[in-house]
Design a protein around this motif. Structure first.
Motif, PDB file in Angstrom:
ATOM      1  N   LEU A  54      21.319   6.283  -8.423  1.00  0.00           N
ATOM      2  CA  LEU A  54      21.194   6.698  -9.822  1.00  0.00           C
ATOM      3  C   LEU A  54      21.980   5.757 -10.727  1.00  0.00           C
ATOM      4  CD1 LEU A  54      21.681  10.546  -9.319  1.00  0.00           C
ATOM      5  CD2 LEU A  54      19.614   9.452 -10.232  1.00  0.00           C
ATOM      6  N   PHE A  89      20.767  19.766  -6.477  1.00  0.00           N
ATOM      7  CA  PHE A  89      21.841  19.931  -7.456  1.00  0.00           C
ATOM      8  C   PHE A  89      22.302  21.388  -7.503  1.00  0.00           C
ATOM      9  CE2 PHE A  89      19.264  16.343  -8.873  1.00  0.00           C
ATOM     10  CZ  PHE A  89      20.229  15.364  -8.934  1.00  0.00           C
ATOM     11  N   SER A  91      22.524  23.233 -10.039  1.00  0.00           N
ATOM     12  CA  SER A  91      21.774  24.073 -10.983  1.00  0.00           C
ATOM     13  C   SER A  91      20.261  24.047 -10.742  1.00  0.00           C
ATOM     14  CB  SER A  91      22.112  23.643 -12.399  1.00  0.00           C
ATOM     15  OG  SER A  91      22.060  22.232 -12.497  1.00  0.00           O
ATOM     16  N   HIS A  93      17.479  22.840 -11.080  1.00  0.00           N
ATOM     17  CA  HIS A  93      16.576  21.936 -11.816  1.00  0.00           C
ATOM     18  C   HIS A  93      15.108  22.145 -11.485  1.00  0.00           C
ATOM     19  CE1 HIS A  93      19.667  19.638 -13.809  1.00  0.00           C
ATOM     20  NE2 HIS A  93      20.296  19.449 -12.678  1.00  0.00           N
ATOM     21  N   ASP A 166      24.682  17.780  -4.312  1.00  0.00           N
ATOM     22  CA  ASP A 166      25.886  17.811  -5.144  1.00  0.00           C
ATOM     23  C   ASP A 166      26.252  19.254  -5.458  1.00  0.00           C
ATOM     24  OD1 ASP A 166      28.001  17.185  -6.778  1.00  0.00           O
ATOM     25  OD2 ASP A 166      26.812  16.191  -8.319  1.00  0.00           O
TER      26      ASP A 166
HETATM   27  P1  ADP Z   1      25.702  20.260 -11.715  1.00  0.00           P
HETATM   28  O1  ADP Z   1      25.550  19.948 -10.253  1.00  0.00           O
HETATM   29  O2  ADP Z   1      27.123  20.269 -12.196  1.00  0.00           O
HETATM   30  O3  ADP Z   1      24.914  21.442 -12.170  1.00  0.00           O
HETATM   31  P2  ADP Z   1      23.603  18.611 -12.467  1.00  0.00           P
HETATM   32  O4  ADP Z   1      22.939  19.167 -11.261  1.00  0.00           O
HETATM   33  O5  ADP Z   1      23.033  18.979 -13.782  1.00  0.00           O
HETATM   34  O6  ADP Z   1      25.101  19.002 -12.449  1.00  0.00           O
HETATM   35  O7  ADP Z   1      23.613  17.032 -12.404  1.00  0.00           O
HETATM   36  C1  ADP Z   1      24.461  16.275 -11.544  1.00  0.00           C
HETATM   37  C2  ADP Z   1      24.218  14.791 -11.813  1.00  0.00           C
HETATM   38  O8  ADP Z   1      22.902  14.396 -11.418  1.00  0.00           O
HETATM   39  C3  ADP Z   1      24.309  14.411 -13.277  1.00  0.00           C
HETATM   40  O9  ADP Z   1      24.872  13.125 -13.352  1.00  0.00           O
HETATM   41  C4  ADP Z   1      22.864  14.388 -13.753  1.00  0.00           C
HETATM   42  O10 ADP Z   1      22.677  13.459 -14.794  1.00  0.00           O
HETATM   43  C5  ADP Z   1      22.124  13.946 -12.525  1.00  0.00           C
HETATM   44  N1  ADP Z   1      20.785  14.589 -12.417  1.00  0.00           N
HETATM   45  C6  ADP Z   1      20.517  15.887 -12.636  1.00  0.00           C
HETATM   46  N2  ADP Z   1      19.233  16.139 -12.392  1.00  0.00           N
HETATM   47  C7  ADP Z   1      18.643  14.995 -12.023  1.00  0.00           C
HETATM   48  C8  ADP Z   1      17.340  14.625 -11.612  1.00  0.00           C
HETATM   49  N3  ADP Z   1      16.338  15.490 -11.560  1.00  0.00           N
HETATM   50  N4  ADP Z   1      17.093  13.346 -11.272  1.00  0.00           N
HETATM   51  C9  ADP Z   1      18.084  12.468 -11.320  1.00  0.00           C
HETATM   52  N5  ADP Z   1      19.359  12.755 -11.686  1.00  0.00           N
HETATM   53  C10 ADP Z   1      19.648  13.999 -12.032  1.00  0.00           C
END
Ligand code: ADP
Ligand code: ADP
Length: 231
Positions: A54, A89, A91, A93, A166
């Motif tokens: 990324l 992730f 959250s 997504h 993550d």
């Molecule tokens: P958290 O895990 O705290 O909820 P996020 O899941 O929103 O945080 O995002 C974690 C990291 O990955 C951030 O740097 C975000 O920009 C990136 N990110 C989130 N969703 C995507 C995606 N669909 N594709 C690529 N990068 C993403």
């Protein structure tokens, strides 16, 4: 599979420089099951973003499956990312208007795979995470744990060489977290390379190896003791 050598990452904000990673050397082989742990601000997310293609390092080299990504432009990096990495992730997504099946099939659209094959592969990925009976549901009709399973299926549908998660259990209660980690255990057992970023020791204990990050460096790296198997 993953070879990081002398990786540094410096964020510049005006006159300020933040050295998020300060010389990371790391090798992760195929089929490893690794936890990246460390306190908030230690550089875990930065390292995950680099491993996941990324972002690019300020200096150092990153060789992923034999390909040196260090000097790739954004388009080349995106191509490697789409081929090699499946993201999960905290959250979820998921896209709320799409069915579970279409959410999971979505990454295959960009690969030009025909609709019937996309749906067949998405169905198989959902069966693999135990959601073969929820294909037509919308994300808001599912529990948090089920939503995260959908996200895992979406991450797997492109057959990535690395599953990169993550804080995958950060929005889940402890019982549901254990279920998601049991799923990761199964994926690892079936040969998937899994890297989990977490600050929770219980989550890291599922993995076979723990790499601790502190102040942008690897401060500890050890094999985990075998887990007790409860009959
Ligand atoms: P958290 O895990 O705290 O909820 P996020 O899941 O929103 O945080 O995002 C974690 C990291 O990955 C951030 O740097 C975000 O920009 C990136 N990110 C989130 N969703 C995507 C995606 N669909 N594709 C690529 N990068 C993403
Ligand atoms: P962790 O995931 O372990 O909490 P991060 O990788 O998010 O750590 O952050 C490491 C350091 O880099 C922190 O000091 C953080 O403030 C800084 N940092 C992270 N992302 C950025 C950014 N986009 N711009 C500037 N500084 C950042």
């Amino acid at each position: 599979m993953i070879r990081l050598t002398g990786i540094t990452k410096v964020y510049r904000m005006g006159d300020e420089e933040v050295h998020a990673l300060a010389g990371v050397d790391l090798h992760i082989a195929a089929n490893e099951y690794v936890a990246l742990i460390g306190p908030s601000g230690s550089g875990k997310s930065t390292l995950m973003n680099l491993i996941g293609c990324l972002d690019s390092p300020t200096a150092g080299s990153y060789v992923l499956n034999g390909r040196d990504t260090s000097h790739m432009n954004d388009t080349e990096l995106a191509h490697v990312r789409n081929q090699e990495i499946g993201f999960v992730f905290q959250s979820f997504h998921l896209l709320p208007r799409l069915t579970v099946l279409d959410n999971v099939a979505q990454p295959l659209v960009y690969r030009g795979i025909p609709r019937a094959e996309r749906q067949a592969r998405a169905t198989r990925a959902l069966e693999q995470v135990g959601l073969g009976n929820r294909l037509g549901h919308r994300p808001n009709q599912l529990s948090g744990g089920q939503r995260q399973r959908v996200a895992v299926a979406r991450a797997l549908v492109g057959k990535p060489s690395i599953l990169l998660a993550d804080e995958p259990t950060g929005n889940l209660d402890s019982r549901t977290s254990a279920e998601i980690m049991a799923l990761f255990d199964e994926l690892h057992a079936s040969g998937q390379t899994v890297v989990v970023v977490t600050h929770e020791p219980d989550i890291a204990a599922h993995c076979r190896r723990t790499i601790r990050i502190g102040d942008g460096r690897v401060v500890d790296d050890h094999a985990n003791p075998p887990r007790e198997v409860h009959a």
